[in-house]
Design an enzyme around this catalytic site. Structure first.
Site, PDB file in Angstrom:
ATOM      1  CG  HIS A 126      35.356  34.137  32.558  1.00 50.17           C
ATOM      2  ND1 HIS A 126      34.121  34.585  32.974  1.00 50.17           N
ATOM      3  CD2 HIS A 126      36.192  35.212  32.633  1.00 50.17           C
ATOM      4  CE1 HIS A 126      34.189  35.874  33.272  1.00 50.17           C
ATOM      5  NE2 HIS A 126      35.431  36.277  33.089  1.00 50.17           N
TER       6      HIS A 126
ATOM      7  CD  GLU B  52      38.320  42.327  34.685  1.00 52.51           C
ATOM      8  OE1 GLU B  52      38.144  41.793  33.579  1.00 52.51           O
ATOM      9  OE2 GLU B  52      38.570  41.681  35.718  1.00 52.51           O
TER      10      GLU B  52
ATOM     11  CG  ASP C   2      34.840  42.004  32.226  1.00 55.60           C
ATOM     12  OD1 ASP C   2      33.669  41.887  32.602  1.00 55.60           O
ATOM     13  OD2 ASP C   2      35.613  41.036  32.105  1.00 55.60           O
TER      14      ASP C   2
END
Length: 258
Positions: free
Chosen positions: A50, A154, A180
């Site tokens: 990310h 997740e 998530d």
């Protein structure tokens, strides 16, 4: 008394479920690593999933981590063998593997990260291999013994496979990706189903005798998470810490209103 290396002892401490606190590093620069290494944090995770890291930036941060005796793991952006190999060859202590929702994905991640019984490509000329200075067998044995493979849970679809994922040989820990998970459930942070899933994941890790970690947005929740058996916590990110400290400074320096 000689100081015990943080890097050398980290894998054992995490597997022993010692209470550890880390942070996601999102700034792709070695100076961020150096600053984090000067803190009382136990480790950092380079977030290549990310944040805009390129391989040369990961490499520079790994060198900084080694120079500062600071354990670094990598959250990989892809779950293939090349992504795992690249992170480990640069010297990562281990990898966070996103979206592990089946035992097959867990087994693949564990296999990609190890030599004996696995499929990790071998080269002694990497930083991890001491640039050719280590013997083949000693290096392979040490690498297999010390590497950490952390499966991120997740996805709602992973919950039915939790016992099998946690029991997969070579998976050293589960990591609860609450953001998530919330997105997967279609719920917000305060929905009881998210807390129920967190407790289930932590219990599955405990039943398998492995560690469990989680992302912690609110430090006030640390004691509650640890009471569930979650031993390692990611306390936000370097970006978040900078923003929060900037806001504190701005508030402290603001002129008194008449």
């Amino acid at each position: 008394m000689a100081r015990v290396s943080r890097r050398a002892s980290f894998s054992e401490r995490l597997r022993d479920r010692t209470s550890l606190t880390g942070i996601f590093q999102k700034f792709p620069h070695h100076q961020a690593t150096e600053i984090l290494a000067m803190s009382d944090l136990d480790f950092a995770v380079l977030d290549t999933e990310h944040a805009p890291f390129d391989p040369s930036q990961v490499d520079a941060c790994m060198l900084a981590g080694m120079a500062c005796d600071f354990p670094l793991l990598v959250r990989i952006a892809r779950t293939d063998a090349d992504a795992v190999l690249s992170a480990l060859d640069m010297g990562a202590t281990g990898v966070f593997v996103p979206h592990v929702d089946t035992p097959a994905k867990a087994a693949n991640a564990a296999r990609f990260a190890r030599y004996t019984g696995g499929t990790r490509g071998f080269s002694p000329s990497t930083r991890a291999g001491g640039y050719g200075s280590r013997g083949l067998k000693p290096y392979m044995d040490a690498a297999d013994r010390n590497v950490l493979v952390i499966a991120q849970i997740e996805d709602a679809s992973a919950l039915g496979w939790l016992p099998a994922i946690a029991a997969t040989p070579g998976i050293d820990a589960l990591f609860i990706g609450r953001a998530d998970l919330a997105a997967s459930f279609g719920c917000d942070w305060n929905d009881p189903k998210l807390d129920e899933a967190t407790a289930r994941i932590a219990q599955s890790a405990a039943d398998a005798g492995i560690a469990c970690g989680a992302y912690l947005a609110d430090p006030a929740q640390a004691a509650r998470y640890r009471s569930m058996g979650i031993s390692f916590l990611l306390a936000g990110s370097d970006q978040g810490a900078l923003r929060q400290d900037a806001n504190r400074l701005a508030a402290a320096m603001a002129p008194d209103e008449e």
